[in-house]
Design a protein around this motif. Structure first.
Motif, PDB file in Angstrom:
ATOM      1  N   LEU A   1       1.165  -1.423  -0.186  1.00 38.80           N
ATOM      2  CA  LEU A   1      -0.251   0.118  -0.001  1.00 38.80           C
ATOM      3  C   LEU A   1       1.107   1.183  -0.091  1.00 38.80           C
ATOM      4  N   PRO A   2       0.165   2.487  -0.411  1.00 34.15           N
ATOM      5  CA  PRO A   2       0.972   3.659  -0.425  1.00 34.15           C
ATOM      6  C   PRO A   2       0.661   4.092   0.699  1.00 34.15           C
ATOM      7  N   TRP A   3       2.181   4.552   1.263  1.00 32.80           N
ATOM      8  CA  TRP A   3       2.182   5.199   2.702  1.00 32.80           C
ATOM      9  C   TRP A   3       2.543   7.031   2.759  1.00 32.80           C
ATOM     10  N   ARG A   4       2.146   7.569   3.552  1.00 33.85           N
ATOM     11  CA  ARG A   4       2.655   9.280   3.375  1.00 33.85           C
ATOM     12  C   ARG A   4       3.999   8.719   3.969  1.00 33.85           C
ATOM     13  N   THR A   5       5.134   9.983   3.153  1.00 35.32           N
ATOM     14  CA  THR A   5       6.265   9.554   3.767  1.00 35.32           C
ATOM     15  C   THR A   5       6.013  10.780   5.090  1.00 35.32           C
ATOM     16  N   ASP A   6       5.774  11.405   5.460  1.00 36.10           N
ATOM     17  CA  ASP A   6       5.532  11.602   6.675  1.00 36.10           C
ATOM     18  C   ASP A   6       4.962  11.339   7.390  1.00 36.10           C
ATOM     19  N   PHE A   7       4.455  10.567   7.620  1.00 38.84           N
ATOM     20  CA  PHE A   7       3.838   9.670   8.905  1.00 38.84           C
ATOM     21  C   PHE A   7       4.568   8.550   8.935  1.00 38.84           C
ATOM     22  N   ASN A   8       4.280   7.995  10.336  1.00 38.13           N
ATOM     23  CA  ASN A   8       5.111   7.166  10.874  1.00 38.13           C
ATOM     24  C   ASN A   8       4.115   5.590  10.220  1.00 38.13           C
ATOM     25  N   ALA A   9       4.443   4.752  10.523  1.00 42.42           N
ATOM     26  CA  ALA A   9       3.837   3.150  10.061  1.00 42.42           C
ATOM     27  C   ALA A   9       4.021   2.494  10.877  1.00 42.42           C
ATOM     28  N   LEU A  10       2.844   1.396  11.211  1.00 38.53           N
ATOM     29  CA  LEU A  10       2.711   0.524  12.325  1.00 38.53           C
ATOM     30  C   LEU A  10       1.744  -0.290  12.327  1.00 38.53           C
ATOM     31  N   ALA A  11       2.209  -1.803  12.500  1.00 34.56           N
ATOM     32  CA  ALA A  11       0.831  -2.837  12.126  1.00 34.56           C
ATOM     33  C   ALA A  11       1.114  -3.659  13.181  1.00 34.56           C
ATOM     34  N   TYR A  12      -0.367  -4.457  13.615  1.00 35.43           N
ATOM     35  CA  TYR A  12      -0.295  -4.710  15.162  1.00 35.43           C
ATOM     36  C   TYR A  12      -1.434  -6.847  14.443  1.00 35.43           C
ATOM     37  N   ALA A  13      -0.604  -7.313  14.813  1.00 40.15           N
ATOM     38  CA  ALA A  13      -1.581  -9.039  14.425  1.00 40.15           C
ATOM     39  C   ALA A  13      -2.393  -8.640  15.393  1.00 40.15           C
TER      40      ALA A  13
END
Length: 317
Positions: free
Chosen positions: A214-226
């Motif tokens: 998926l595209p993601w804003r470069t100025d955002f952080n990014a987290l995933a949780y299962a």
């Protein structure tokens, strides 16, 4: 799980990262410890052990359940205060009733979300309805805390009730993943949640063996949780599974892949993806208050004790 779905994801708008996008690497994978909250319902502390510099603007997230209650067992939280942030309650299975001292509240069921901006402060309660206490049943959800910048911490409280049917449904390029966009923007599509702090929040179901980038804003952080199942994150294929959180590094795309073989209790890989614009202000968190300084925390406790954060409605005492 989950309640909000479609029979054929290929009928939905498709989202994919552009060719040449830089997939974010995985910085760390953390395992959530288990505990109890409120009157005793089980939770996993999804972000425990992750440095705040990677979480900002998120403060914490609890996975509530998944638990099958017997009759008489369902539990909630007593009346308690909040100030300085927003709480996001996403219910996957079950029913929860929210009520606050500012007049907000309602009932959320499978797939619904409640978004409460505490702002300057209020009291609220979250509890299962009497019918669920009597019958028992499955309960599973998330509660996310989102920080507010100093300029918004003392704003008037606000309440949003986001029904599951309002969530923007999307799919991956090949239809192998169903995306439920709760808040924020993704490739020109917008979720229904209105946020003060710019964030993206979505629940992704990835079919066994499928991959989604998926595209993601470069100025955002990014987290995933299962939430359930197992798979990998990043182009390097870092393994993670139910109860684990992933912190991504810099880039403009996120990759998640589901293992070919999943658990019998969950046929797919269920993941929550989060990203936000870091506030980059001092964050002081103690109990139900999130402020910028110790003095502001002390003032919040003083205001609570003096009844200035609201009072329990007479018919609820």
């Amino acid at each position: 799980m989950p309640a909000v779905t479609v029979e054929n994801p290929l009928t939905l708008p498709r989202v994919a990262a552009p060719a040449g996008a830089h997939t974010r690497p995985v910085l760390t994978v953390a395992t959530a410890p288990s505990g109890f909250e409120g009157e005793g319902f089980p939770v996993r502390r999804a972000f425990a052990g992750i440095a705040y510099k990677h979480l900002d603007p998120f403060i914490m997230m609890d996975q509530m359940g998944e638990v099958e209650y017997a009759p008489g067992e369902p539990k909630g939280t007593p009346w308690h205060p909040h100030r300085g942030f927003e709480t996001v309650t996403y219910l996957i299975d079950g029913t929860f009733v929210h009520r606050d001292s500012h007049g907000g509240g309602g009932v959320i069921n499978d797939g619904d979300t409640q978004w409460m901006t505490a702002g300057s402060g209020l009291l609220h309660i979250e509890a299962p309805p009497e019918s669920l206490v009597m019958s028992g049943g499955l309960f599973h959800g998330l509660q996310l805390w989102v920080n507010l910048p100093k300029s918004d911490k003392m704003m008037a409280p606000r309440y949003q009730d986001i029904g599951g049917g309002q969530v923007k449904l999307l799919t991956s390029a090949d239809g192998g993943a169903l995306l439920r966009l709760i808040a924020g923007d993704l490739d020109g599509h917008r979720g229904p949640g209105v946020t003060h702090t710019p964030i993206t929040m979505m629940h992704v179901t990835v079919s066994p063996g499928a991959e989604v980038t998926l595209p993601w804003r470069t100025d955002f952080n990014a987290l995933a949780y299962a939430l359930a199942g197992r798979g990998t994150a990043g182009a390097e294929g870092r393994p993670f599974h139910m109860g684990q959180a992933v912190v991504f590094g810099a880039g403009d795309a996120i990759t998640i892949r589901a293992d070919e073989n999943q658990e019998s209790r969950s046929p797919n890989f269920e993941v929550v993806l989060l990203g936000g614009l870091p506030i980059r202000e001092p964050m002081m968190h103690y109990g139900p208050f999130v402020m910028n300084t110790h003095a502001e925390l002390a003032q919040a406790f003083e205001d609570f004790q003096a009844g200035r954060l609201g009072r329990i409605p007479a018919d609820a005492r």
